[in-house]
Scaffold this motif. Sequence first.
Motif, mmCIF file in Angstrom:
data_model
loop_
_atom_site.group_PDB
_atom_site.id
_atom_site.type_symbol
_atom_site.label_atom_id
_atom_site.label_comp_id
_atom_site.label_asym_id
_atom_site.label_seq_id
_atom_site.Cartn_x
_atom_site.Cartn_y
_atom_site.Cartn_z
ATOM 1 N N VAL A 125 -24.324 -27.775 30.953
ATOM 2 C CA VAL A 125 -23.503 -27.199 29.880
ATOM 3 C C VAL A 125 -22.563 -26.132 30.438
ATOM 4 N N VAL A 126 -23.077 -25.281 31.290
ATOM 5 C CA VAL A 126 -22.246 -24.235 31.895
ATOM 6 C C VAL A 126 -21.136 -24.865 32.734
ATOM 7 N N ASN A 127 -21.483 -25.881 33.504
ATOM 8 C CA ASN A 127 -20.483 -26.557 34.328
ATOM 9 C C ASN A 127 -19.419 -27.238 33.484
ATOM 10 N N LEU A 128 -19.805 -27.813 32.356
ATOM 11 C CA LEU A 128 -18.832 -28.450 31.464
ATOM 12 C C LEU A 128 -17.846 -27.433 30.884
ATOM 13 N N VAL A 129 -18.346 -26.267 30.526
ATOM 14 C CA VAL A 129 -17.470 -25.217 29.993
ATOM 15 C C VAL A 129 -16.477 -24.765 31.061
ATOM 16 N N LEU A 130 -16.959 -24.543 32.265
ATOM 17 C CA LEU A 130 -16.076 -24.113 33.348
ATOM 18 C C LEU A 130 -15.099 -25.212 33.740
ATOM 19 N N LEU A 131 -15.541 -26.461 33.714
ATOM 20 C CA LEU A 131 -14.656 -27.585 33.995
ATOM 21 C C LEU A 131 -13.546 -27.662 32.948
ATOM 22 N N ALA A 132 -13.895 -27.492 31.691
ATOM 23 C CA ALA A 132 -12.895 -27.538 30.624
ATOM 24 C C ALA A 132 -11.881 -26.399 30.763
ATOM 25 N N ALA A 133 -12.348 -25.216 31.098
ATOM 26 C CA ALA A 133 -11.436 -24.085 31.271
ATOM 27 C C ALA A 133 -10.490 -24.310 32.449
ATOM 28 N N ALA A 134 -11.020 -24.792 33.549
ATOM 29 C CA ALA A 134 -10.178 -25.041 34.720
ATOM 30 C C ALA A 134 -9.187 -26.170 34.450
ATOM 31 N N ALA A 135 -9.631 -27.202 33.747
ATOM 32 C CA ALA A 135 -8.724 -28.305 33.414
ATOM 33 C C ALA A 135 -7.612 -27.829 32.479
ATOM 34 N N PHE A 136 -7.936 -26.958 31.552
ATOM 35 C CA PHE A 136 -6.936 -26.406 30.642
ATOM 36 C C PHE A 136 -5.879 -25.612 31.402
ATOM 37 N N VAL A 137 -6.314 -24.797 32.343
ATOM 38 C CA VAL A 137 -5.366 -24.007 33.142
ATOM 39 C C VAL A 137 -4.499 -24.926 33.995
ATOM 40 N N ALA A 138 -5.114 -25.909 34.645
ATOM 41 C CA ALA A 138 -4.343 -26.834 35.480
ATOM 42 C C ALA A 138 -3.343 -27.614 34.638
ATOM 43 N N TRP A 139 -3.767 -28.100 33.477
ATOM 44 C CA TRP A 139 -2.873 -28.841 32.591
ATOM 45 C C TRP A 139 -1.730 -27.943 32.107
ATOM 46 N N GLY A 140 -2.055 -26.712 31.771
ATOM 47 C CA GLY A 140 -1.032 -25.796 31.290
ATOM 48 C C GLY A 140 -0.014 -25.405 32.361
ATOM 49 N N ARG A 141 -0.471 -25.315 33.589
ATOM 50 C CA ARG A 141 0.432 -24.903 34.679
ATOM 51 C C ARG A 141 1.184 -26.066 35.309
ATOM 52 N N PHE A 142 0.620 -27.265 35.300
ATOM 53 C CA PHE A 142 1.290 -28.438 35.867
ATOM 54 C C PHE A 142 2.051 -29.239 34.814
ATOM 55 N N GLY A 143 1.736 -29.021 33.541
ATOM 56 C CA GLY A 143 2.276 -29.840 32.470
ATOM 57 C C GLY A 143 3.774 -29.697 32.274
ATOM 58 N N PRO A 144 4.327 -30.525 31.387
ATOM 59 C CA PRO A 144 5.786 -30.498 31.164
ATOM 60 C C PRO A 144 6.252 -29.199 30.503
ATOM 61 N N TYR A 145 5.375 -28.563 29.777
ATOM 62 C CA TYR A 145 5.715 -27.288 29.113
ATOM 63 C C TYR A 145 4.883 -26.171 29.718
ATOM 64 N N SER A 146 4.915 -26.043 31.023
ATOM 65 C CA SER A 146 4.063 -25.076 31.690
ATOM 66 C C SER A 146 4.389 -23.662 31.247
ATOM 67 N N TYR A 147 3.366 -22.861 31.136
ATOM 68 C CA TYR A 147 3.523 -21.476 30.696
ATOM 69 C C TYR A 147 3.527 -20.540 31.865
#
Length: 59
Positions: A37-59
């Motif tokens: 469960v802890v690993n899933l939460v950290l995986l989701a957070a890291a994926a969110f950051v990667a998606w947000g920074r690499f995505g077409p509308y990066s912040y």
Amino acid sequence: MDGIAPILTPIAAVGVAAIMALAIVTHTRRAEPSAIVVNLVLLAAAAFVAWGRFGPYSY
């Protein structure tokens, strides 16, 4: 923020996501559901950051 390469943030996030995915595999093999469960939460957070920074509308 001079001297900081902005590309390092999403690269680090992808690395953390990969480590968390491998940690989930390890904890699954060892039958440790609470750690998964802890690993899933950290995986989701890291994926969110990667998606947000690499995505077409990066912040």
